[in-house]
Scaffold this motif. Structure first.
Motif, PDB file in Angstrom:
ATOM      1  N   UNK A   1       7.452   2.299   4.772  1.00  0.00           N
ATOM      2  CA  UNK A   1       6.170   2.745   5.314  1.00  0.00           C
ATOM      3  C   UNK A   1       6.363   4.000   6.156  1.00  0.00           C
ATOM      4  N   UNK A   2       5.266   4.724   6.357  1.00  0.00           N
ATOM      5  CA  UNK A   2       5.318   6.003   7.063  1.00  0.00           C
ATOM      6  C   UNK A   2       6.015   5.907   8.404  1.00  0.00           C
TER       7      UNK A   2
ATOM      8  N   UNK B   1      11.955  -3.819  -1.295  1.00  0.00           N
ATOM      9  CA  UNK B   1      12.012  -3.257  -2.642  1.00  0.00           C
ATOM     10  C   UNK B   1      10.677  -2.603  -2.979  1.00  0.00           C
ATOM     11  N   UNK B   2      10.730  -1.552  -3.775  1.00  0.00           N
ATOM     12  CA  UNK B   2       9.492  -0.859  -4.091  1.00  0.00           C
ATOM     13  C   UNK B   2       9.504  -0.203  -5.455  1.00  0.00           C
ATOM     14  N   UNK B   3       8.354   0.319  -5.887  1.00  0.00           N
ATOM     15  CA  UNK B   3       8.228   0.915  -7.217  1.00  0.00           C
ATOM     16  C   UNK B   3       8.721   2.352  -7.262  1.00  0.00           C
ATOM     17  N   UNK B   4       9.043   2.807  -8.463  1.00  0.00           N
ATOM     18  CA  UNK B   4       9.375   4.215  -8.678  1.00  0.00           C
ATOM     19  C   UNK B   4       8.112   5.059  -8.657  1.00  0.00           C
TER      20      UNK B   4
ATOM     21  N   UNK C   1       0.791  -1.215   0.000  1.00  0.00           N
ATOM     22  CA  UNK C   1       0.000   0.000   0.000  1.00  0.00           C
ATOM     23  C   UNK C   1       0.829   1.272   0.000  1.00  0.00           C
ATOM     24  N   UNK C   2       0.247   2.400   0.442  1.00  0.00           N
ATOM     25  CA  UNK C   2       0.946   3.689   0.401  1.00  0.00           C
ATOM     26  C   UNK C   2       2.177   3.719   1.306  1.00  0.00           C
ATOM     27  N   UNK C   3       3.209   4.361   0.818  1.00  0.00           N
ATOM     28  CA  UNK C   3       4.453   4.548   1.556  1.00  0.00           C
ATOM     29  C   UNK C   3       5.343   5.495   0.776  1.00  0.00           C
TER      30      UNK C   3
END
Length: 565
Positions: free
Chosen positions: A275-276, A331-334, A249-251
């Protein structure tokens, strides 16, 4: 070629890790002070100077100030000596510091996330009028700067600021400076994630903490969950950019190693999603790397961007995980491309709660104390207690009921603050310039304001997004390399061979869409007097030669030198 978010442009070539020896890195055992700045920081922490200001300097006056406090440690409390009046730009690099120093100070009020209440803005306005000859400038890092400050008045100013929750702590110096944040965090209807809790926790845990009060040089932070990407994340030491992870989710996506000045470099992605609630720990890890591994031998190589250029994002992330966090990152998206060509939130916009925020444009960030008080009164009269500053030298009033919007807009425009400004009013920024800055070579604020007026008169129908950034010296406080038209102050020869104030021209820089640095055309310089003619001419050629939908930056990258001259 312009860069994508995955492959940022850089003018700093990456070197093999380990090539440099004896760079003053504490982690390598190089603790011996290697320059004057490192010596005075070793002798006494910059945060300690406040006691001397309160108990000695404010009582005995300017002449009692120790030189290492005057030109060093006092920055940790937001104080710089300003330029002595009457010294022209040709003397900037010639005179000794004590010859350039006036007996007055610039004072920078730290405004993390650009967040202000009406009470806070009123107090800044009152301080401006009582102690700063009415001066006030909104900076491109969301702070407000005052001038003509006497050392005798500093304790009283601190007392007034701190009574309403403001401070000047680490507003300058080799430390973590203001945390810039989305000015519509927690407000905008399209927000990905609200970074406010992370801004607050970093501030509360680390600002004024001696754990990070002696860094190799200044450290700049940006946190935003806005799809507009409104904190120029590409040119900060560390930035957290809102993204949505397909599983978590959002981060935030983490970027490291950006910065401008004379060796500009765009930040690079670590490829990590955070994450936040983990942002403060990751932030502390990045700052810890800078403190321990940053280059302290040479002042001009002491920014984090040089370490990142040598290490690269893979090694940086590995050190962060292994030595500082003691765990792997996800790992995360651009980030997606920014959702708007403008990133300043000027105009009338609906909030998450159905009310509205109203963004407006001063001229090149210049206001004054009485006007700040009027803005606060105007906001309060229309039901708002909250305001914001932006990284584009703009301001925003939040929480306005729909039936109050038109009256508020009219009130702002009566103060000469445009809610629907021309592209020239909206897109022109200027640094402090020679009026107050000891590094400056030319005038900027008045020149930028006059340029806006001239372009509005000459090109009333021009309606393309455009940025024009004026800087008084090569240090790029006004981000000249990333503007459509960047103007670097220097002395140039006029048509009669006389040395006059002028600018070296950078064309086609950008952040956000196809981020990259502007093009310098060999020999392209303009005098201050010729500036309106030059900008009018180059914009005319852009309109003649552009392809359908083509942005100025894209045109400037392919245009001939003749078209740009």
């Amino acid at each position: 070629m312009a860069a994508t978010p995955e492959q940022p442009a850089t003018t700093t070539p990456r070197r093999k890790a380990g090539r440099h020896r004896g760079e003053g890195q504490w982690a390598a055992g190089h603790h011996t002070p290697l320059n004057g700045n490192e010596q005075f920081k070793k002798d006494d922490d910059g945060l300690n100077v406040r006691t001397r200001i309160e108990t000695i300097y404010s009582k005995r006056g300017f002449d009692s100030i120790d030189p290492n406090d005057l030109r060093g440690r006092m920055r940790w409390w937001g104080l710089y000596t300003q330029r002595k009046p009457g010294i022209d730009g040709g003397k900037t690099a010639v005179l000794e510091p004590e010859e350039l120093d006036d007996t007055y100070f610039m004072l920078r009020v730290r405004i993390d996330g650009g967040r202000l209440t009406t009470a806070q803005l009123r107090v800044i306005g009152e301080i401006s009028q009582e102690y700063a000859r009415g001066t006030a400038d909104i900076t491109d890092r969301q702070n407000i700067q005052l001038h003509w400050i006497r050392i005798e008045d500093v304790p009283a100013i601190w007392e007034k600021l701190e009574a309403v929750g403001l401070s000047t702590t680490e507003a300058c110096g080799d430390c973590p400076r203001v945390i810039i944040g989305s000015p519509v965090a927690g407000i905008a209807a399209d927000e990905i994630v609200d970074g406010t809790p992370a801004v607050d926790e970093i501030h509360d845990r680390y600002i004024g903490n001696k754990e990070f009060s002696n860094l190799p040089r200044k450290f700049k932070t940006a946190i935003s969950g806005s799809p507009v990407q409104d904190v120029v994340h590409e040119i900060n030491d560390v930035a957290f950019v809102g993204v949505v992870h397909p599983e978590h989710g959002p981060g935030f996506d983490v970027w490291v190693g950006g910065g401008l000045s004379t060796n500009p470099r765009l930040a690079e992605r670590l490829g990590a999603w955070v994450p936040l609630d983990e942002v403060p720990d990751v932030w502390a890890g990045v700052v810890g790397i800078f403190r321990d591994y940053g280059y302290r031998r040479l002042r001009n190589r002491a920014r984090l961007k040089f370490l990142m250029a040598d290490w690269g994002p893979a090694k940086f992330r590995q050190v962060l995980e292994d030595e500082y966090l003691k765990r792997p990152l996800t790992d995360g998206p651009a980030p997606e491309q920014p959702s708007s060509r403008w990133r300043d939130h000027v105009g009338v916009h609906q909030q998450q709660d159905g009310r509205f925020y109203v963004g407006f444009a001063p001229r090149v960030g210049r206001v004054d104390g009485s006007t700040l008080a009027k803005i606060a009164d105007l906001a309060a009269a229309h039901g708002s207690d909250r305001l914001r500053t932006t990284v584009e030298q703009k301001m925003i009033i939040l929480d306005v009921a729909q039936d109050q919007v038109d009256s508020l807009v009219a009130g702002l425009e009566a103060l000469d603050f445009q809610v629907r400004p021309s592209p020239f009013r909206r897109g022109t920024m200027a640094c402090t310039g020679i009026e107050f800055c000891k590094l400056a070579i030319v005038e900027t604020k008045a020149r930028g304001a006059a340029l806006i007026d001239e372009l509005e008169r000459r090109l009333p129908d021009f309606d393309e997004p455009l940025t024009i950034n004026l800087n008084g010296c090569p240090n790029a406080c006004a981000r000249i390399q990333t503007a459509d038209i960047g103007l670097k102050g220097q002395l140039v020869l006029d048509e009669d061979g006389n040395q006059v104030e002028g600018y070296q021209v950078h064309l086609g820089g950008a952040l956000g869409l196809e981020a990259g640095f502007g093009r310098k055309v060999r020999g392209l310089k303009v005098t201050s007097a010729e500036l309106p003619d030059y900008v009018e001419r180059v914009l005319g050629r852009f309109q003649e030669e552009r392809e359908d939908g083509e942005r100025f930056a894209a045109w400037a990258a392919r245009a001939s030198a003749e078209s740009l001259s």
